[in-house]
Design a protein around this motif. Structure first.
Motif, PDB file in Angstrom:
ATOM      1  N   GLY A  50       0.922  -1.109  -0.085  1.00  0.00           N
ATOM      2  CA  GLY A  50      -0.049  -0.046  -0.089  1.00  0.00           C
ATOM      3  C   GLY A  50       0.952   1.221   0.000  1.00  0.00           C
ATOM      4  O   GLY A  50       2.108   1.001  -0.389  1.00  0.00           O
ATOM      5  N   PRO A  51       0.347   2.350   0.355  1.00  0.00           N
ATOM      6  CA  PRO A  51       1.225   3.477   0.436  1.00  0.00           C
ATOM      7  C   PRO A  51       2.223   3.816   1.601  1.00  0.00           C
ATOM      8  O   PRO A  51       1.949   2.752   2.401  1.00  0.00           O
ATOM      9  CB  PRO A  51       0.017   4.682   0.474  1.00  0.00           C
ATOM     10  N   TRP A  52       3.297   4.180   1.451  1.00  0.00           N
ATOM     11  CA  TRP A  52       3.955   4.466   2.409  1.00  0.00           C
ATOM     12  C   TRP A  52       3.794   5.872   2.987  1.00  0.00           C
ATOM     13  O   TRP A  52       4.423   6.894   2.480  1.00  0.00           O
ATOM     14  CB  TRP A  52       5.489   4.250   1.941  1.00  0.00           C
ATOM     15  N   ALA A  53       3.370   5.965   4.139  1.00  0.00           N
ATOM     16  CA  ALA A  53       2.861   7.243   4.862  1.00  0.00           C
ATOM     17  C   ALA A  53       3.444   7.280   6.243  1.00  0.00           C
ATOM     18  O   ALA A  53       4.201   6.715   6.504  1.00  0.00           O
ATOM     19  CB  ALA A  53       1.515   6.933   4.793  1.00  0.00           C
ATOM     20  N   ASP A  54       3.134   8.705   6.779  1.00  0.00           N
ATOM     21  CA  ASP A  54       3.465   9.003   7.829  1.00  0.00           C
ATOM     22  C   ASP A  54       3.100   8.246   9.052  1.00  0.00           C
ATOM     23  O   ASP A  54       3.628   8.294  10.410  1.00  0.00           O
ATOM     24  CB  ASP A  54       3.407  10.389   8.182  1.00  0.00           C
ATOM     25  N   THR A  55       1.626   7.577   9.045  1.00  0.00           N
ATOM     26  CA  THR A  55       1.157   6.687   9.845  1.00  0.00           C
ATOM     27  C   THR A  55       0.862   5.603   9.157  1.00  0.00           C
ATOM     28  O   THR A  55       0.457   5.306   7.837  1.00  0.00           O
ATOM     29  CB  THR A  55      -0.068   7.576  10.300  1.00  0.00           C
TER      30      THR A  55
END
Length: 375
Positions: free
Chosen positions: A293-298
Motif C-alpha cells: 500500500g502507500p508508505w505514509a507518516d502513519t
DNA sequence: CAGTCGTGGGA
DNA sequence: TTCCCAAGACT
C-alpha cells in the motif's frame, strides 16, 4: 594544464635574483604526491577482478565501466559476486545491449540504487547503436552517456584509456582534504579539493594514480582512525601534522530521518505468491516486488490492497532503513483459493519455494522471509 | 543547490 | 544498538 611540475623537474627556478613568476592560477603543490604514492601503489595495490596490475596495459573498458558503475556508493565486497555474475551472463556491450531487461534487473537485485541498472542497459544500447559497440575514448563523450557522471567519466578515461583525468570520489576528497588540511566544510570545499587534486594528478599513470588514491583512502586514510604511520604521504600531510587528520574533510550536520509506515500484502494461491512490478522510476523503480500500500507518516492499514479478499494482519512488522527514511512494514496475508482468475492482470504468481530467484529488493526479501518464518 | 535514490558492514 | 559510511548520478 595542471601547473603541477615541481621546480626540480626543470632548470633552476631562479636566476639573477629575479623572483619566480606564478605559472598557474591554482597554487602549485609544495610537495610531490604522485611519486611516493605510485611507489607505494606498485607494492601495495589491491588485486581486483576488474583491475590490471600496476603498470600493466589497461584492462577491458567494458569491465572498467561495469565495475565503476557497481562501485558507486557500494563496497568492494558487495560488488565482487555481482561483477562475476554480470561478466558471465553479459561479457561485453553487445551482449548487454540485447539482454532481457527484466533479467538484468533481477541480476542487480540486492545491490541497491536500481537506477544504475536501468542506466547500465541504456548505456550499453547507446554504445552499440551510436559508437559501434566500443566506448568513445574522450572524457566528454563518456560523460554524455547514461549513468556516467563527472567521477565515472574521469575514472574510465584514465583507467581504461590512459588519459590524464582528474578523478575525484569520496576517497580522493578525504585524502586531499587531509593532505592540505582544508577546513572549509563540504560541499563548499569541493572547488578547492578539485583544484588540489588537479594539481597533484600526474600526466603519466593517471589511472594508476587514481586507483592508488582510492586504495589509500580505502585502507590507510580511512574515515576514522586513519593509519597514518603506514601512509606513504604522512611526511607531507598537513592533516597528520595537525595531530587530528580525522577531522578532515569537515562535513555538515545530518538531518534526522523521517519514519514511514506501510503494509506488505502476501497473497497466496496454491504454493505461489502474487508479485508485481514497481513503476519504472522512483524508489526501487522497475523492480519486481511484493504488493504494497502507500508508505505514509502513519500506518495505512489495508489501504490499496491489491485484491479484494479477506486479509489477516500478522502480529509482526519488518523494519528497513533507506538512505533518507526509515520504513516499518505491517504484514497482511490472504488466501485466494477459489479466486483463480484473480491477480493475473496485476502481477504474476511466483512459486514460493523459488522466491529467492525472483530478484526482490532486500526490503521485500526480508518481508518474505519473515512471513514464511511466521506462517 | 539540495533532495532522491539501497544496502551491508565497521566501529 | 546506533550511527556513519562506500569507486555518485540525476533532477
Amino acid at each position: 594544464m595542471s601547473g603541477r611540475r615541481a621546480c626540480s623537474s626543470r632548470p633552476p627556478c631562479h636566476s639573477g635574483g629575479v623572483p619566480a613568476k606564478p605559472r598557474s592560477i591554482s597554487p602549485p603543490p609544495a610537495r610531490d604526491i604522485a611519486g611516493p604514492l605510485l611507489h607505494w601503489y606498485d607494492a601495495h595495490a589491491r588485486t581486483l577482478p576488474w583491475r590490471a596490475p600496476p603498470g600493466n596495459p589497461a584492462p577491458d573498458p567494458y569491465r572498467v565501466w561495469l565495475s565503476e558503475i557497481m562501485l558507486q556508493q557500494t563496497t568492494v565486497a558487495a560488488v565482487r559476486p555481482k561483477f562475476d555474475l554480470f561478466t558471465t551472463l553479459w561479457p561485453d556491450f553487445a551482449a548487454l545491449a540485447v539482454a532481457d531487461e527484466a533479467e538484468v534487473m533481477t541480476a542487480w537485485a540486492g545491490l541497491g540504487y536500481y537506477a544504475r541498472a536501468r542506466n547500465l542497459i541504456a548505456c550499453a544500447k547507446v554504445v552499440v547503436a551510436k559508437h559501434d559497440g566500443r566506448f568513445p575514448a574522450t572524457e566528454a563523450q563518456l560523460r554524455a552517456l547514461p549513468g556516467i557522471g563527472d567521477y565515472t567519466a574521469a575514472a574510465i578515461a584514465s583507467i581504461a584509456f590512459g588519459q590524464r583525468a582528474v578523478v575525484v570520489d569520496a576517497n580522493v576528497e578525504r585524502v586531499v582534504a587531509r593532505l592540505y588540511a582544508i577546513a572549509t566544510p563540504l560541499p563548499a570545499a569541493r572547488t578547492a579539493i578539485r583544484a588540489a587534486a588537479d594539481a597533484i594528478t600526474p600526466d603519466a599513470r593517471s589511472g594508476d594514480f587514481a586507483q592508488a588514491m582510492m586504495d589509500l583512502g580505502s585502507g590507510i586514510c580511512t574515515f576514522r582512525a586513519p593509519k597514518c604511520l603506514a601512509c606513504p604521504l604522512h611526511d607531507r600531510c598537513d592533516g597528520f601534522a595537525s595531530g587530528a587528520p580525522e577531522q578532515y574533510p569537515v562535513k555538515p550536520a545530518k538531518l534526522a530521518k523521517p519514519q514511514r509506515y506501510g503494509t506488505i500484502f502476501w497473497a497466496e494461491r496454491g504454493g505461489s505468491v502474487l508479485l508485481v512490478r514497481r513503476p519504472p522510476k522512483g524508489l526501487l523503480g522497475g523492480m519486481r516486488s511484493l504488493p504494497t500500500g502507500p508508505w505514509a507518516d502513519t500506518p495505512p492499514g489495508l489501504a490499496d490492497a491489491p485484491l479484494d479478499i479477506a486479509w489477516r494482519t500478522l502480529d509482526r512488522t519488518v523494519a528497513h532503513v533507506f538512505t533518507h527514511f526509515g520504513l516499518e512494514l505491517s504484514l497482511a496475508v490472504g488466501d485466494v483459493e477459489g479466486h483463480s482468475a484473480i491477480g493475473a492482470n496485476i502481477g504474476e504468481w511466483w512459486p514460493i519455494a523459488d522466491i529467492e530467484s525472483a530478484g526482490l529488493p532486500t526490503v521485500f526479501a526480508k518481508a518474505a522471509a519473515e512471513i514464511r518464518r511466521v506462517q
